[in-house]
Structures are given as C-alpha cells and as structure tokens.
Motif scaffolding. Structure first.
Motif, mmCIF file in Angstrom:
data_model
loop_
_atom_site.group_PDB
_atom_site.id
_atom_site.type_symbol
_atom_site.label_atom_id
_atom_site.label_comp_id
_atom_site.label_asym_id
_atom_site.label_seq_id
_atom_site.Cartn_x
_atom_site.Cartn_y
_atom_site.Cartn_z
ATOM 1 N N HIS A 23 0.851 -1.186 0.000
ATOM 2 C CA HIS A 23 0.000 0.000 0.000
ATOM 3 C C HIS A 23 0.891 1.242 0.000
ATOM 4 O O HIS A 23 1.810 1.350 0.821
ATOM 5 C CB HIS A 23 -0.904 0.023 1.234
ATOM 6 N N VAL A 24 0.619 2.168 -0.893
ATOM 7 C CA VAL A 24 1.413 3.393 -0.982
ATOM 8 C C VAL A 24 0.803 4.425 -0.043
ATOM 9 O O VAL A 24 -0.329 4.885 -0.228
ATOM 10 C CB VAL A 24 1.446 3.933 -2.420
ATOM 11 N N SER A 40 -0.121 -2.967 11.098
ATOM 12 C CA SER A 40 0.390 -2.925 9.727
ATOM 13 C C SER A 40 1.913 -2.936 9.753
ATOM 14 O O SER A 40 2.532 -2.592 10.760
ATOM 15 C CB SER A 40 -0.114 -1.681 8.982
ATOM 16 N N MET A 41 2.493 -3.335 8.628
ATOM 17 C CA MET A 41 3.940 -3.272 8.429
ATOM 18 C C MET A 41 4.230 -2.143 7.450
ATOM 19 O O MET A 41 3.484 -1.944 6.485
ATOM 20 C CB MET A 41 4.466 -4.592 7.880
ATOM 21 N N ILE A 42 5.289 -1.399 7.687
ATOM 22 C CA ILE A 42 5.610 -0.244 6.841
ATOM 23 C C ILE A 42 7.076 -0.314 6.413
ATOM 24 O O ILE A 42 7.971 -0.482 7.250
ATOM 25 C CB ILE A 42 5.370 1.080 7.584
ATOM 26 N N GLU A 68 -1.873 -12.660 1.928
ATOM 27 C CA GLU A 68 -2.653 -13.901 1.899
ATOM 28 C C GLU A 68 -3.076 -14.336 3.297
ATOM 29 O O GLU A 68 -4.062 -15.056 3.454
ATOM 30 C CB GLU A 68 -1.830 -15.008 1.241
ATOM 31 N N GLU A 69 -2.330 -13.881 4.279
ATOM 32 C CA GLU A 69 -2.633 -14.249 5.670
ATOM 33 C C GLU A 69 -3.371 -13.129 6.415
ATOM 34 O O GLU A 69 -3.550 -13.193 7.625
ATOM 35 C CB GLU A 69 -1.333 -14.603 6.391
ATOM 36 N N GLY A 70 -3.782 -12.110 5.643
ATOM 37 C CA GLY A 70 -4.645 -11.080 6.216
ATOM 38 C C GLY A 70 -3.952 -9.866 6.789
ATOM 39 O O GLY A 70 -4.596 -9.051 7.456
ATOM 40 N N PHE A 71 -2.649 -9.702 6.528
ATOM 41 C CA PHE A 71 -1.924 -8.551 7.040
ATOM 42 C C PHE A 71 -1.719 -7.502 5.945
ATOM 43 O O PHE A 71 -1.724 -7.815 4.756
ATOM 44 C CB PHE A 71 -0.569 -8.974 7.610
ATOM 45 N N SER A 99 3.642 -1.374 12.927
ATOM 46 C CA SER A 99 2.754 -0.396 13.554
ATOM 47 C C SER A 99 1.623 -1.121 14.269
ATOM 48 O O SER A 99 0.973 -2.002 13.700
ATOM 49 C CB SER A 99 2.178 0.549 12.492
ATOM 50 N N GLN A 100 1.374 -0.737 15.512
ATOM 51 C CA GLN A 100 0.292 -1.321 16.302
ATOM 52 C C GLN A 100 -0.549 -0.208 16.920
ATOM 53 O O GLN A 100 -0.098 0.936 17.053
ATOM 54 C CB GLN A 100 0.858 -2.220 17.412
#
Length: 484
Positions: A23-24, A40-42, A68-71, A99-100
């Motif tokens: 995602h941008v 999310s991961m950034i 594929e695993e929903g992240f 990020s949490q």
C-alpha cells in the motif's frame, strides 16, 4: 446523488493504492490508513537509496505472503514524506516498522534483509490471531475440542466488524480465535442471520452471542475480555501462574472424581460460578487428585482432610480460606461473599513433618496444631526455622539439648516450627535468621533477640528463666543475668 459521488471520489483519493502488494502511503492518506489498520507493516525507503532498491524485492515477497494471511504491508517514501518518517522515529533507510494500535505503538525490524526474516520477526512480535475454518465439520470439531474459543461469522473479509475482530485477535496470545465466511454457518449452527460473534465455553452455558446493531471497537474488546475466562477451569500450568504469579483471587475445589459426593460438589460450584459471569477477577477452579499437578498444588495449600475440599486463595496464594460447610447454594453464596470481604475462615498450610532429630521434649508444630499451642495457658518456647537453610538445621540439635535441660527443672514446653512447610497465623517474620519466641498464654509472647545463626546456650537459658511464668528448680534460679 451529488453527495454520494463526492463521498466516493473522497474515498478513492484517500485510499492507499497498491503496488506489488504494498500500500502506498503518503501525507494525504496516512491518517485514513492508520485509522483503518490497527496493525500494519511499513517499509520506509528513499528513491536514491541503493540498499533500499536491493531490499525492496524481499519486502514485496513478504507483503504478498502476509496479504494472503490477512496482514497489510505499506511503503512510504521517507525522503518526500518526512513527517511520517518522523512519526515512527525513522532516521535511516531502508527501515521496516511494525505499527500497532493504529500507529500509536511501533517497533523497528532488526535482522537479515530477507522476506523470511521480516515475516518471522513480525510473528514474533504478534500472536497468530484468528484462523479461518472452511467447513461446518471443521467448526464443529473445534467446538468439541476447545476449552474456550471465539468464532466470527462474516460474509467476507471486508466486513468491518471482522476486521476489528481480526486485529484484536492478535492481542490475546492465550485465547483461540476462529472465523468463517460460510454462507450457511449461522443456520447450520443454530444462530440467527444477524449473529456474528460467539464464544464457546466447554464448562459453561454455551454459546455466548455478541449481537450489536453496530460493532464498536470498545464493545468488541469488552466482549472478548469479559468472556475470555470460562467460569470453571481445570487446574493447569497457566492457571497456576494466574494464581501464584499474577495475584488472581481464586476458589479452588479439590475432588476425587470417582466419588459421588465430590461430583455433586463439583456440580454445585459450577452452578454457582455461572451466577458470577462478569467477575473475571475471580477464578473458579477444579482440580482432581489424579491431576499430575495436584502434588505441587497440595504443597501450596498443605494437608487437608478428605475431598471434596474448597479453598479460597488471595495475594499470590498467601492468604487461604477454607469452606467448612455442606455444598449448598446458600452456603456457597455466603462463603463467596465472606471470601471477597476477607471474613471467611482462614486456613494455614499444614504439613506433617518427620522429626529431624529424636527428642521427646520437643513437639513438631504444623499449621493446624500451632493455634492450640499459642492459645495454651502453658509456657511454650518455639523455634522457627527454614528447613532449606543448613545453618538452621544445624541448630536443631542444640535447641533440643536446651529443651531437655529446661524440662528437667521446669514445666516450660518446647516446639519447633518449619516456616517453609507450614503457615502460622501470627508469624510473618523474615527467616534469614532463625527466630525464637516464648509464649506465656493468651497469644502473649516475648521475642528472643539475636543477629546471627548461632544459639548462645547460656543466654537463651537466662532469657527463658527471666520471662517464663514457671518456677525453675535449680541452683542458678536466682543467679541468672539478663543478657538482652
């Protein structure tokens, strides 16, 4: 129609587009992105960075697998959007951030720059979360085998409530979370079309259904936390940690499951536990004498007379209370009320011990026999010791010899009290140094003061003579001195 069109254009503009499953994210859509994604991961990069260029293919591989695993995995140009980089304290590139809590909490990835390393690191930071069940048979199998489980039934993974549920499922490592997108799941399981989230508890009334008109994050979290404990647990290692490491107030029933009276007591406590559905600060536990952890639990509680036996435990298991009545609803309700208020009958750990030396002049006290001694009208000298301390053990023989000598010239009685195997109602002193008290009836006592683990024979004898109410029939009766 006009407002709908404007709203649609706004959504398209602020949504983060995807490039190779990343995602941008930029300044105009970052707020919406983090509001939508609790976790999310950034990937932070700069266009001119050679290390970033070499790392990005690995990041994209990780993003594809995690999708594929929903992240969600995003990327941010840290050179052009410095405010976002500053928000996560990114000072160098490339950087990967987990990020949490919608961006309020974050952790920086450290490790080899490979997709596997990134994925493994993320899973180390998070719990696995909810798992998909794809058939009714899978669902029923899990329900039959799980002690406690949550099941979310959604139309698809775009369901807003499901996204919230999925995010929160990562926050509870000791719970089982599942979901299904089967169209007929509600009908097959006996629920209405609006039922979405249920919790199954093997030992409780089941299932509990969450039926909000609109799912709110606060309500969803409250539902999960309210129902995360079944009311009557089997004793296991996790429960032991909650009691003895995390200070959970507990009612624990010890039973022999082969006995009808024990099974009746179990059913009575189970019924009472269901009257306290929202008191998750209070655990209801059962432990069979065949449980492999029972011997260790018995060490914590001490000897007791037969089963069924119900105890209340507080303050890491230090404070104990015993239920001494018939297992009726009225009696149990009153005991629970008294237990909460600290008014239930106290119980002290009491272990039968072998005599560490042979002496007919010294009585070995347990938690149960202690009260009788200190309430006695007679004079008692009690030696408190730590049975794991070799210095203390080496002094027992000397104490026995002094008791033998005093017993020949007076009626003073002697006893020893192992504070590691028993609990005594009025004793909570540290036991780095042994302790001696002289009781003179009605719980009145005088301490023998010493600062080292050595018994000074003459000093102790003089102390006993000075403070005892009894007469001493020896030549030194009037010649002793006070060495205190």
């Amino acid at each position: 129609m006009f407002y709908q069109l404007v709203f649609s254009i706004f959504i398209i503009y602020t949504q983060a587009k995807e490039e190779n499953d990343l995602h941008v994210v930029f300044d105009k859509n970052s707020k919406q992105f983090f509001e939508k994604n609790e976790i999310s991961m950034i990937f932070f990069y700069t266009p001119q960075c050679g290390h970033c260029e070499r790392f990005q293919p690995e990041v994209e591989k990780a993003a594809k697998q995690l999708k594929e695993e929903g992240f969600v995995f995003a990327k941010v140009d840290g050179h052009n959007y410095k405010d976002i980089a500053k928000q996560f304290e990114v000072n160098g590139f490339p950087s990967v951030i987990l990020s949490q809590d919608h961006g309020k909490k974050y952790k920086k990835f450290e490790g080899p720059r490979t997709s596997d390393s990134v994925i493994m690191w993320m899973y180390e930071q998070l719990n696995e979360g909810t798992k998909e069940l794809k058939t009714i048979e899978q669902i029923k199998d899990k329900i039959s085998k799980s002690q406690l489980m949550y099941l979310y039934m959604a139309q698809n993974d775009e369901d807003r409530g499901f996204r919230r549920y999925k995010d929160y499922s990562h926050a509870y490592g000791n719970l089982e979370f599942y979901h299904t997108f089967l169209e007929n799941a509600q009908q097959e399981l006996g629920f209405g079309p609006t039922d979405s989230l249920v919790v199954y508890k093997k030992y409780d009334k089941s299932p509990v259904v969450y039926q909000p008109k609109q799912i709110k994050v606060s309500d969803l979290k409250a539902f999960i936390e309210t129902n995360q404990f079944q009311r009557l647990h089997e004793y296991n290692e996790d429960i032991a940690k909650k009691i003895f490491k995390q200070d959970r107030s507990t009612l624990i029933l010890l039973i022999d499951e082969t006995q009808m009276k024990d099974r009746n007591a179990h059913d009575a406590l189970k019924s009472i536990s269901l009257d306290h559905p929202h008191e998750d600060h209070l655990l209801f536990i059962k432990c069979s004498i065949t449980n492999q952890l029972f011997p260790e639990l018995q060490k914590q509680i001490g000897d007791f007379t037969g089963t069924p036996a119900l105890f209340g435990l507080q303050k890491y298991g230090v404070y104990k209370y015993k239920f001494n009545q018939a297992f009726t609803k009225q009696n149990l309700d009153q005991f629970i009320l008294d237990f909460k208020n600290g008014k239930a009958p106290k119980h002290y750990k009491s272990q039968k011990l072998d005599n560490p030396f042979y002496s007919e002049n010294v009585e070995i006290l347990t938690g149960n026999s202690y009260q009788k001694v200190i309430n006695s009208s007679e004079d008692w000298v009690i030696f408190y010791y730590n049975s794991f301390d070799s210095e203390h053990l080496s002094l027992l023989k000397e104490f026995a010899e002094i008791s033998k000598f005093i017993s020949q010239i007076s009626k003073v009685k002697f006893a020893i009290a192992d504070v590691t195997q028993n609990e005594f109602s009025d004793f909570s002193d540290p036991t780095d140094i042994y302790k001696i008290r002289l009781y003179k009836g009605n719980k009145s006592y005088t301490k023998f003061i010493q600062k080292v683990n050595i018994i000074q024979r003459e000093r102790l004898i003089n102390f006993i003579k000075e403070h005892s109410n009894h007469e001493f029939n020896d030549d030194r009766k009037n010649n002793h001195r006070d060495d205190l």
